[in-house]
Scaffold this motif. Structure first.
Motif, short mmCIF file in Angstrom:
data_model
loop_
_atom_site.label_atom_id
_atom_site.label_comp_id
_atom_site.label_asym_id
_atom_site.label_seq_id
_atom_site.Cartn_x
_atom_site.Cartn_y
_atom_site.Cartn_z
N THR A 198 0.80 -1.22 0.00
CA THR A 198 0.00 0.00 0.00
C THR A 198 0.83 1.27 0.00
OG1 THR A 198 -0.11 0.14 2.42
CG2 THR A 198 -1.77 -1.22 1.32
N GLY A 199 2.14 1.17 0.27
CA GLY A 199 2.91 2.37 0.56
C GLY A 199 2.66 2.77 2.01
N PRO A 200 3.35 3.82 2.49
CA PRO A 200 3.23 4.21 3.91
C PRO A 200 1.89 4.87 4.22
CG PRO A 200 4.64 5.75 2.75
CD PRO A 200 4.32 4.65 1.77
N SER A 201 0.85 4.07 4.19
CA SER A 201 -0.52 4.55 4.46
C SER A 201 -0.83 4.41 5.94
CB SER A 201 -1.52 3.75 3.63
OG SER A 201 -2.82 3.87 4.14
N GLU A 202 -1.34 5.48 6.54
CA GLU A 202 -1.72 5.40 7.96
C GLU A 202 -2.90 4.46 8.17
OE1 GLU A 202 -3.96 8.20 11.15
OE2 GLU A 202 -2.22 9.12 10.18
N ILE A 203 -3.89 4.54 7.30
CA ILE A 203 -5.07 3.68 7.45
C ILE A 203 -4.67 2.21 7.34
CG2 ILE A 203 -7.24 2.99 6.38
CD1 ILE A 203 -7.76 5.89 5.73
N ALA A 204 -3.85 1.88 6.36
CA ALA A 204 -3.41 0.49 6.20
C ALA A 204 -2.65 0.01 7.43
CB ALA A 204 -2.54 0.35 4.95
N ALA A 205 -1.78 0.86 7.98
CA ALA A 205 -1.01 0.48 9.15
C ALA A 205 -1.92 0.26 10.36
CB ALA A 205 0.03 1.55 9.46
N ARG A 206 -2.92 1.10 10.51
CA ARG A 206 -3.80 1.00 11.68
C ARG A 206 -4.81 -0.13 11.55
NH1 ARG A 206 -6.26 6.79 12.44
NH2 ARG A 206 -7.27 5.74 14.22
N LEU A 207 -4.91 -0.74 10.39
CA LEU A 207 -5.78 -1.92 10.24
C LEU A 207 -5.10 -3.21 10.69
CD1 LEU A 207 -7.43 -1.24 6.76
CD2 LEU A 207 -8.60 -1.32 8.98
N VAL A 208 -3.79 -3.18 10.87
CA VAL A 208 -3.05 -4.42 11.18
C VAL A 208 -3.48 -5.00 12.52
CG1 VAL A 208 -0.78 -5.40 11.64
CG2 VAL A 208 -1.09 -3.82 9.73
N ALA A 209 -3.41 -4.21 13.57
CA ALA A 209 -3.73 -4.73 14.91
C ALA A 209 -5.18 -5.21 15.02
CB ALA A 209 -3.42 -3.68 15.97
N PRO A 210 -6.18 -4.49 14.48
CA PRO A 210 -7.55 -5.00 14.56
C PRO A 210 -7.75 -6.35 13.87
CG PRO A 210 -7.59 -2.67 14.09
CD PRO A 210 -6.16 -3.09 14.00
N VAL A 211 -6.93 -6.68 12.87
CA VAL A 211 -7.03 -8.01 12.26
C VAL A 211 -6.81 -9.10 13.31
CG1 VAL A 211 -5.90 -9.60 10.65
CG2 VAL A 211 -6.43 -7.27 9.92
N PHE A 212 -5.92 -8.85 14.23
CA PHE A 212 -5.68 -9.83 15.29
C PHE A 212 -6.84 -9.87 16.27
CE2 PHE A 212 -1.48 -9.01 13.60
CZ PHE A 212 -0.99 -10.30 13.46
N GLY A 213 -7.57 -8.76 16.39
CA GLY A 213 -8.80 -8.81 17.16
C GLY A 213 -9.82 -9.74 16.53
N LEU A 214 -9.96 -9.67 15.20
CA LEU A 214 -10.86 -10.59 14.49
C LEU A 214 -10.42 -12.04 14.68
CD1 LEU A 214 -11.35 -8.65 11.14
CD2 LEU A 214 -13.11 -9.09 12.86
N LEU A 215 -9.12 -12.29 14.57
CA LEU A 215 -8.62 -13.66 14.73
C LEU A 215 -8.82 -14.15 16.16
CD1 LEU A 215 -5.32 -13.42 12.64
CD2 LEU A 215 -7.48 -14.51 11.98
#
Length: 531
Positions: free
Chosen positions: A95-112
């Motif tokens: 994605t390139g250095p996107s803030e939104i993309a970076a901030r989606l990483v941790a919530p993915v582990f919430g889903l898991l």
């Protein structure tokens, strides 16, 4: 696979992942959490100091090309292992250095974590596998999980590692043979947790592991062999990062990573010191609305290993001096699993006591409307639409908490409502971007911070490539500033050298920017870089 030929009694087979996904309550839990996490990211800025700091560490890993030792403001950052920063940079490759993309990483582990909790519920309640989906719904709709699992922090990763470790232990048979597979999986969970947040994963999983002697009724000899397999596996995986890192880092970083950030925090924390009762007092809020219902407690069940999981976590972390509410995120799945039998349907009304946190949210809304202490005026001038949306959602949450509609949406609505507050002045005050953009043009010449309290708030927001210079006093800042025409000095106005050139409201303080006094110096062109 077993290490002996002895026949053993196998535990109930884990439900297939496809069967679990077909559970409507699990689908609701996943969809609800995903929607809430995405809305939170879109509505509010990255919150200082934690979220902005971790984004900056990931940014410095990208710009410095050092994948072994994380850095913050040019110095080795030993507070946390690198897994979250690796994953953010992996996403940035696409994605390139996107803030939104970076901030989606941790919530993915919430889903898991929600998904893994459903699987563990099907294992712990083999006669009622649907309780796994109910546990997932309770977890995703508890206030603590709704609030913290959507933030760019490490605790959702640690929660997933904990649930996966317990899931591995639950698959051990009660026969005499030592099954390698569950212990290997436990080792992988330990390694995952270790790379996510460090040795703290041992405090979450080892009490449950050591008591398998009782709740799985396996011989002590087999337990010792299994623990050895798990520890060797976990240490072996972590060593793939730790050994080369320690070999190339200095003594200060080695001491920090091996002692200060693990055992040192247990012996005497250097941050977040709280009284021994703090976590117990916080727990009811984290478990709102479910733990506020006497009916839920009456119908709750605590099959093994839930009592050990819950009891050991609360005791151990209460005795550690450093405490934060989000440290309890890895134990919330255990409570969700215990409360699952009480969730006869998703349409259970909450008791009057459950209204208290929502009533507190209404009081906060009054402050936003301008009714409240003057010191809270930072939230007193939002956009009218933000006020309208926030008030509407809190009222809906109150209605749901007492009505026949699904109470599971009450806590997520409160969290989204609080996120809506950042649409107004509050969002401007907690957004590091305005200050970061102001100082970014001076990156090459030099950016100074006059009070020394820098936690990476502006590094990623301004896409800065050079470290800030930290200065101890206003006099030091003034002298440093005048040495180069392209420099800029920032910091709280009270700490600065005289009247600032400009001011910005940031985190409840007025921050100033100072430029060199000589207009000739300021307007000079083509000068050499002078950091």
């Amino acid at each position: 696979m077993t290490m002996t030929g002895t026949r053993s009694t196998q535990p109930p087979r884990l439900a297939a992942l496809g069967d679990i996904f077909r559970d409507s309550q699990l689908q609701l839990a996943l969809a609800m959490f995903a929607a809430m996490a995405v809305l939170g990211i879109l509505l509010r800025p990255a919150l200082p100091i934690d979220e902005t700091r971790y984004l900056t560490v990931a940014w410095e890993m990208r710009t410095g090309h050092d994948w072994l030792v994380p850095h913050l403001n040019g110095n080795a950052y030993s507070d946390k292992p690198p897994l979250l920063f690796w994953l953010i940079n992996l996403v940035w490759l696409v994605t390139g250095p996107s803030e939104i993309a970076a901030r989606l990483v941790a919530p993915v582990f919430g889903l898991l974590t929600i998904l893994a909790t459903a699987q563990l519920g099907a294992r712990l309640y083999p006669a009622q596998p649907e309780l796994g989906g109910r546990a997932a719904l309770i977890l995703s709709s508890s206030l603590g999980f709704s609030l913290y699992a959507g933030l760019t922090m490490f605790d959702s990763m640690l929660a997933l590692a904990t649930v996966l470790g317990v899931l591995a232990l639950s698959s051990i048979s009660d026969g005499r043979g030592v099954q390698a597979r569950p212990w290997l999986l436990l080792g992988v969970a330990l390694a995952f947790g270790g790379l996510a947040k460090g040795p703290v994963i041992l405090l979450h999983l080892m009490p449950v592991t050591l008591t398998t002697l009782m709740w799985k009724r396996i011989p002590a000899r087999n337990l010792a062999k299994g623990v050895a397999i798990a520890l060797l596996t976990g240490v072996g995986i972590v060593s793939l990062w730790l050994v080369p890192t320690l070999a190339r880092s200095g003594g200060e970083y080695r001491e920090a990573i091996l002692w200060t950030q693990s055992a040192g925090r247990v012996v005497q924390s250097f941050a977040h010191q709280r009284p021994v009762w703090y976590l117990l007092a916080t727990l009811p809020l984290l478990l709102w609305p479910w733990a506020w219902s006497p009916t839920v407690w009456r119908e709750a069940r605590f099959p093994q290993p839930l009592p050990v999981w819950i009891g050991a976590t609360l005791i151990i972390f209460s005795l550690i001096s450093g405490k934060q509410a989000h440290y309890l995120l890895p134990v919330l799945p255990a409570f969700a699993l215990a409360f699952a039998p009480a969730l006869a349907s998703a349409r259970r009304g909450a008791p009057l006591a459950a209204m208290v946190p929502a009533a507190a949210a209404v009081l906060l809304l009054a402050v936003v409307a301008g009714v409240g202490p003057h010191t809270l005026a930072i939230a007193a001038d939002p956009l009218p639409m933000a006020l309208l949306v926030t008030g509407t959602m809190i009222v809906v949450a109150l209605m749901l908490a007492r009505g026949g509609l699904p109470v599971c949406v009450a806590a997520p609505l409160v969290v989204v409502s609080l996120s809506c507050l950042f649409l107004g002045r509050m969002g401007e005050a907690y957004d590091a971007t305005p200050m970061a953009r102001r100082i970014a043009p001076h990156d090459q010449d030099g950016i100074g911070l006059v009070d020394g309290r820098y936690h990476g708030q502006f590094g990623f927001a301004g896409r800065l490539r050079d470290p800030l210079t930290l200065l101890d006093s206003a006099a030091d800042g003034a002298a440093w500033l005048q040495a180069c025409p392209g420099r800029i000095l920032i910091g709280p106005v009270d700490n600065g050298p005289g009247l600032p050139s400009d001011t910005v409201d940031f985190r409840g303080e007025t921050w100033g920017t100072w430029l060199p006094r000589s207009s000739d110096q300021i307007n000079s062109k083509g000068g050499a870089k002078c950091r």
